[in-house]
Design a protein around this motif. Structure first.
Motif, PDB file in Angstrom:
ATOM      1  N   ASP A 163       0.810  -1.210   0.000  1.00  0.00           N
ATOM      2  CA  ASP A 163       0.000   0.000   0.000  1.00  0.00           C
ATOM      3  C   ASP A 163       0.848   1.268   0.000  1.00  0.00           C
ATOM      4  O   ASP A 163       0.449   2.295  -0.530  1.00  0.00           O
ATOM      5  N   ASP A 164       2.061   1.186   0.606  1.00  0.00           N
ATOM      6  CA  ASP A 164       2.867   2.395   0.724  1.00  0.00           C
ATOM      7  C   ASP A 164       3.478   2.823  -0.592  1.00  0.00           C
ATOM      8  O   ASP A 164       4.058   3.882  -0.688  1.00  0.00           O
ATOM      9  N   GLU A 165       3.368   2.013  -1.621  1.00  0.00           N
ATOM     10  CA  GLU A 165       3.990   2.370  -2.894  1.00  0.00           C
ATOM     11  C   GLU A 165       2.977   2.509  -4.016  1.00  0.00           C
ATOM     12  O   GLU A 165       3.342   2.614  -5.173  1.00  0.00           O
ATOM     13  N   LEU A 166       1.687   2.506  -3.661  1.00  0.00           N
ATOM     14  CA  LEU A 166       0.667   2.533  -4.707  1.00  0.00           C
ATOM     15  C   LEU A 166       0.730   3.810  -5.530  1.00  0.00           C
ATOM     16  O   LEU A 166       0.418   3.814  -6.717  1.00  0.00           O
ATOM     17  N   LYS A 200       3.498  -4.873  -6.374  1.00  0.00           N
ATOM     18  CA  LYS A 200       3.043  -3.782  -5.504  1.00  0.00           C
ATOM     19  C   LYS A 200       2.012  -2.900  -6.193  1.00  0.00           C
ATOM     20  O   LYS A 200       1.235  -2.209  -5.544  1.00  0.00           O
ATOM     21  N   SER A 201       2.011  -2.917  -7.499  1.00  0.00           N
ATOM     22  CA  SER A 201       1.110  -2.049  -8.251  1.00  0.00           C
ATOM     23  C   SER A 201      -0.340  -2.492  -8.133  1.00  0.00           C
ATOM     24  O   SER A 201      -0.631  -3.659  -7.872  1.00  0.00           O
ATOM     25  N   ARG A 202      -1.236  -1.566  -8.337  1.00  0.00           N
ATOM     26  CA  ARG A 202      -2.665  -1.863  -8.385  1.00  0.00           C
ATOM     27  C   ARG A 202      -3.061  -2.048  -9.846  1.00  0.00           C
ATOM     28  O   ARG A 202      -2.749  -1.209 -10.691  1.00  0.00           O
ATOM     29  N   SER A 203      -3.760  -3.134 -10.122  1.00  0.00           N
ATOM     30  CA  SER A 203      -4.075  -3.485 -11.514  1.00  0.00           C
ATOM     31  C   SER A 203      -5.572  -3.628 -11.707  1.00  0.00           C
ATOM     32  O   SER A 203      -6.289  -4.063 -10.794  1.00  0.00           O
ATOM     33  N   GLN A 204      -6.036  -3.290 -12.921  1.00  0.00           N
ATOM     34  CA  GLN A 204      -7.454  -3.393 -13.253  1.00  0.00           C
ATOM     35  C   GLN A 204      -7.643  -3.943 -14.659  1.00  0.00           C
ATOM     36  O   GLN A 204      -6.794  -3.749 -15.541  1.00  0.00           O
ATOM     37  N   LEU A 205      -8.793  -4.632 -14.841  1.00  0.00           N
ATOM     38  CA  LEU A 205      -9.221  -5.064 -16.163  1.00  0.00           C
ATOM     39  C   LEU A 205     -10.348  -4.153 -16.624  1.00  0.00           C
ATOM     40  O   LEU A 205     -11.219  -3.768 -15.826  1.00  0.00           O
TER      41      LEU A 205
END
Length: 837
Positions: A163-166, A200-205
């Motif tokens: 979360d700290d690197e989002l 660490k990244s947040r990913s979406q489709l």
């Protein structure tokens, strides 16, 4: 190379191309359910230790070893996929549990050709099984050689979070076409989630104007992404580019394990009106009888309202944690039994149980005043409705997985015991079962399952087939109206549920069931007795092995001897040839393992496509037609002399028989015979071992009579004989299925071999794969074969097959088979004359 913060560099345990787990054709490994790691598609046939450590587990079937590295990381080294099914055939373990090993030490060897032909894939895994404490970072994704750096292992810090690197880093995106059969249903979605959580990244489709987080299986399934649909993927964070590459690979790589693709063809039931019979679709075959028992789902009591919100939240969290532990235990049991289908299904269930879409909906319902059972039920029902309205039959079937979770959590919330009141031997009738319900019913000993709804591609159908539990689906609402307790017959093979069977029919079904059970028990109890046909012809059933360990298994399974010991395992994947003493010790160990039974040892068969580091040979355009077998022994006689000397020193020498590979003319055999005599004289021996010829080249079969004049026995290697006769590479992806040793041309060569051997009173054996095919047993006996060498677990089955045959009849029919036009015609005739089962 460990250091103070427990970092470790793992070296490559095999040589070959490197794959990420996401590209492994097995959902359990690819999803990370077994742990993080890397894969290699091997080019060599020895597995080496990737670091210093201790052997903490050796698989009984010899296909896997687990090490504990000095930094505490536990490393599973798994050779091939579904190799447990080979039951150790083709594998030789070189270490024992508790042993200390060093980096680069050989752990196990395997028969590259044999294992490759019989397993799902040779892709091999290096998995960190205690991944909660360690993280794996690939050093290379290119091809490696044994000993080269492969993985960087780093211990995780407590409370590690992403979360700290989002908000650090850039946002990247890409498009890809979905390769998964049926689109993005539960298991592929769970795999995408697993891949996303590795970064660490947040990913979406993004699809069809809507988006879903890659953290949510339900969210991704709700997008209704079909097979071959093009989706947009976005990633934001410090490792966004790496996350995007991994997700695009995962989405574009179809799962070879998608079991619904392997489901049996659903027979179109005969729906002609028939009193007292319901017709459905067979998802798991079998014929059973028993009392019909109705199984209903959980009915919720009325929700009176007025609940304490925090109390209901705690109830739900407690129930979810309870069910999560139960599913985790089920998953661990499936792993221990190497049941891949169960592992994939319940890994997806765990992912669904943590799904934010489901959890948020349930907590919102609690906030609105609903009790925890009703809130959870509403959340599940709403998502099931979404899936069923998407117009995708496969996703609609996946709603059954959600229903399973509904039932399990409600049982905890409502205090119901997780056990059905169903007697052993019952045939269960229900609207639709869930996977966990089916496992529970199977454990309670029910005879079969019938469902009003359901489909042949459901997870329940997959599990029923795996459990051998006869199952019919799509029987319709009439099933649910049947009176419980009545005796019925479930003929899953015929797609029929007989509601009013006669007493005679019930007796018939019971007799068939009893006969099958008795046959299995008989095969086991009679495995150690000789196999004679009904007219008194004794057939020796021996075993093919590659080590003393496998020889011990063959002896335990009742093998009459060793029909083929492959000695290549001693020579490959090393820098120097084994010396005479090492060879003698290895051969003697096999003889000792077989008691007083004979052992046929084939001399080294390398060269061409099987290269040795210490024996450089020129590259060949067509290695299977090049310098191999006895031809190599003639070119490098010192290798064969050393092997023959080692064989001559085994005791008792009368039980040692030597087999020469790739013989094409009599002079080759005579040369080796003279060499064997000279070496025996040097050792002061009067006794000589029997010396045989391996018939694996058409020239040898055509010269069988001349060879039999001198040789002590002939042994047919149908694998090579098939490809040489049919001019088809048995490893060619497009031709392998056509390399059938029951081809009439092959049978003519086998017949000519037997006729030629008989003129000189020599016996003929078959050590190729055809010997292990029960359909071929009567043909081989009919043509004159008197020894069959098979894989150790098949000894009892083949012996039983022999005992049911009349050799004279086999001889008459087999002669006619030589005039048929194709292998398919031969197989059809065999089924007609000598049906299996």
């Amino acid at each position: 190379m460990p250091n103070n913060n427990k970092e470790l560099i793992l070296s490559a345990p095999l040589s070959g191309p490197v794959l990420t787990l996401a590209n492994v054709p097995d959902a359990v490994f690819a999803s990370g359910a077994m742990g993080d790691g890397i894969a290699i598609d091997p080019l060599n046939d020895t597995l080496y230790a990737p670091c210093d450590g201790e052997v903490i587990h050796v698989a009984r079937t010899g296909h896997a070893v687990t090490l504990r590295a000095d930094n505490g990381a536990e490393l599973l080294l798994h050779l091939g996929l579904d190799t447990v099914e080979l039951q150790g055939d083709g594998f030789s373990i070189l270490v024992k549990e508790g042993a200390r090993v060093s980096n680069g030490q050989a752990l196990l060897r395997y028969d590259l050709d044999k294992v490759a032909q019989r397993c799902k894939s040779l892709v091999s895994l290096l998995i960190i099984t205690n991944g909660e404490h360690f993280q794996a970072r690939p050093i290379t994704l290119k091809g490696v050689k044994v000993g080269e750096p492969l993985l960087h292992i780093v211990s995780k810090t407590p409370n590690e979070t992403r979360d700290d690197e989002l908000d650090i880093g850039i946002e990247v995106s890409g498009q890809i076409r979905i390769a998964h059969r049926g689109g993005l249903h539960a298991r592929p979605a769970a795999l995408v989630r697993q891949t996303a959580q590795g970064f660490k990244s947040r990913s979406q489709l993004h699809f069809g104007g809507r988006s879903a987080s890659c953290d949510s299986v339900m969210g991704m399934m709700g997008l209704a992404i079909n097979e071959q649909a093009e989706v947009h993927v976005s990633c934001r964070g410090s490792d966004a580019e790496a996350a995007l590459r991994a997700l695009l690979t995962t989405l574009s790589t179809a799962l070879a394990e998608e079991t619904h693709a392997q489901a049996p063809q659903a027979k179109t039931p005969d729906r002609t009106a028939e009193d007292g019979v319901l017709h459905g679709v067979c998802t798991a075959p079998g014929l059973v009888s028993g009392p019909l028992v109705r199984l209903d789902g959980i009915q919720l009591p009325e929700d009176a309202g007025g609940h304490d919100v925090e109390e209901q939240r705690q109830r739900l969290r407690h129930a979810l944690a309870h069910v999560s532990r139960d599913i985790q235990q089920t998953l661990e049991n499936a792993k221990a039994r190497r049941h891949v289908d169960e592992q994939a299904i319940f890994s997806a269930h765990l992912a669904l149980l943590e799904d934010p879409v489901l959890l948020d909906a349930a907590e919102l319902a609690i906030d609105q005043g609903h009790a925890a059972p009703h809130a959870w039920s509403q959340s599940i029902d709403r998502q099931c409705q979404v899936l069923r309205q998407l117009g995708n039959a496969l996703l609609a079937e996946r709603a059954n997985d959600l229903h399973d979770l509904r039932q399990r959590v409600l049982r905890v919330l409502l205090g119901e015991a997780w056990k059905f009141d169903v007697p052993a031997g019952a045939i269960v009738a229900t609207r639709e079962l869930t996977p966990s319900e089916l496992l529970q019913l199977s454990a309670q000993g029910v005879s079969g399952v019938c469902m009003a709804e359901g489909g042949a591609t459901s997870h329940v159908a997959i599990l029923a087939r795996g459990k051998g539990l006869p199952c019919l689906v799509a029987l319709g609402e009439t099933l649910l109206a049947q009176a419980p307790g009545q005796s019925v017959v479930l003929d899953a093979d015929g797609g029929r549920l007989e509601l009013t069977p006669s007493a005679e029919r019930l007796v018939q079904v019971q007799q068939i069931h009893s006969q099958r059970a008795a046959l299995r028990a008989q095969q086991q109890t009679l495995a150690h007795t000789p196999a004679r046909t009904v007219d008194g012809i004794e057939i020796e059933v021996a075993a093919n092995v590659a080590s003393s360990v496998e020889a011990g298994e063959a002896f335990a399974n009742g093998a009459d001897g060793i029909g083929l010991l492959r000695t290549e395992f001693l020579f490959v994947d090393r820098h120097t040839a084994p010396d005479e003493e090492e060879q003698r010790h290895a051969y003697q160990a096999v003889l000792d393992a077989m008691g007083d039974r004979p052992v046929i040892i084939r001399t080294i068969d390398v060269g061409g496509d099987k290269q040795l580091d210490y024996l450089p040979l020129p590259a060949e355009a067509n290695p299977v037609l090049g310098l191999r077998g006895i031809r190599l022994a003639q070119a490098r006689p010192e290798l064969l002399d050393q092997q023959l000397r080692a064989l001559l020193q085994t005791r008792p020498l009368r039980r040692c028989r030597i087999l020469l590979p790739m013989i094409t003319e009599v002079s080759e055999w005579l040369h080796i015979r003279q060499r064997l005599d000279a070496l025996a004289a040097e050792l002061g021996l009067d006794e000589r071992p029997q010396l045989g010829v391996m018939i694996e080249v058409p020239a040898a079969a055509l010269l069988a009579e001349q060879l039999a004049e001198h040789a002590d026995f002939l042994s047919i290697g149908t694998n090579d004989l098939s490809q040489y006769t049919l001019a088809m590479d048995r490893d060619h992806a497009g031709l392998a299925a056509r390399v059938d040793a029951l081809h009439p041309a092959l049978l003519r060569l086998i017949a000519q071999t037997c006729v030629g051997a008989a003129k000189h009173g020599r016996w003929v054996g078959v050590c190729g794969a055809l010997a292990s095919d029960p359909l071929a047993t009567p043909v081989l006996i009919g043509l004159g074969v008197r020894e069959l060498s098979v894989s150790p677990p098949q000894v009892g089955e083949i012996k039983d097959r022999v005992r049911r045959l009349d050799a004279a009849q086999c001889r008459r029919i087999s002669t006619d088979l030589l005039n048929l036009a194709s292998a398919a015609a031969v197989r059809q005739a065999c089924h007609q004359h000598w049906p299996l089962g």
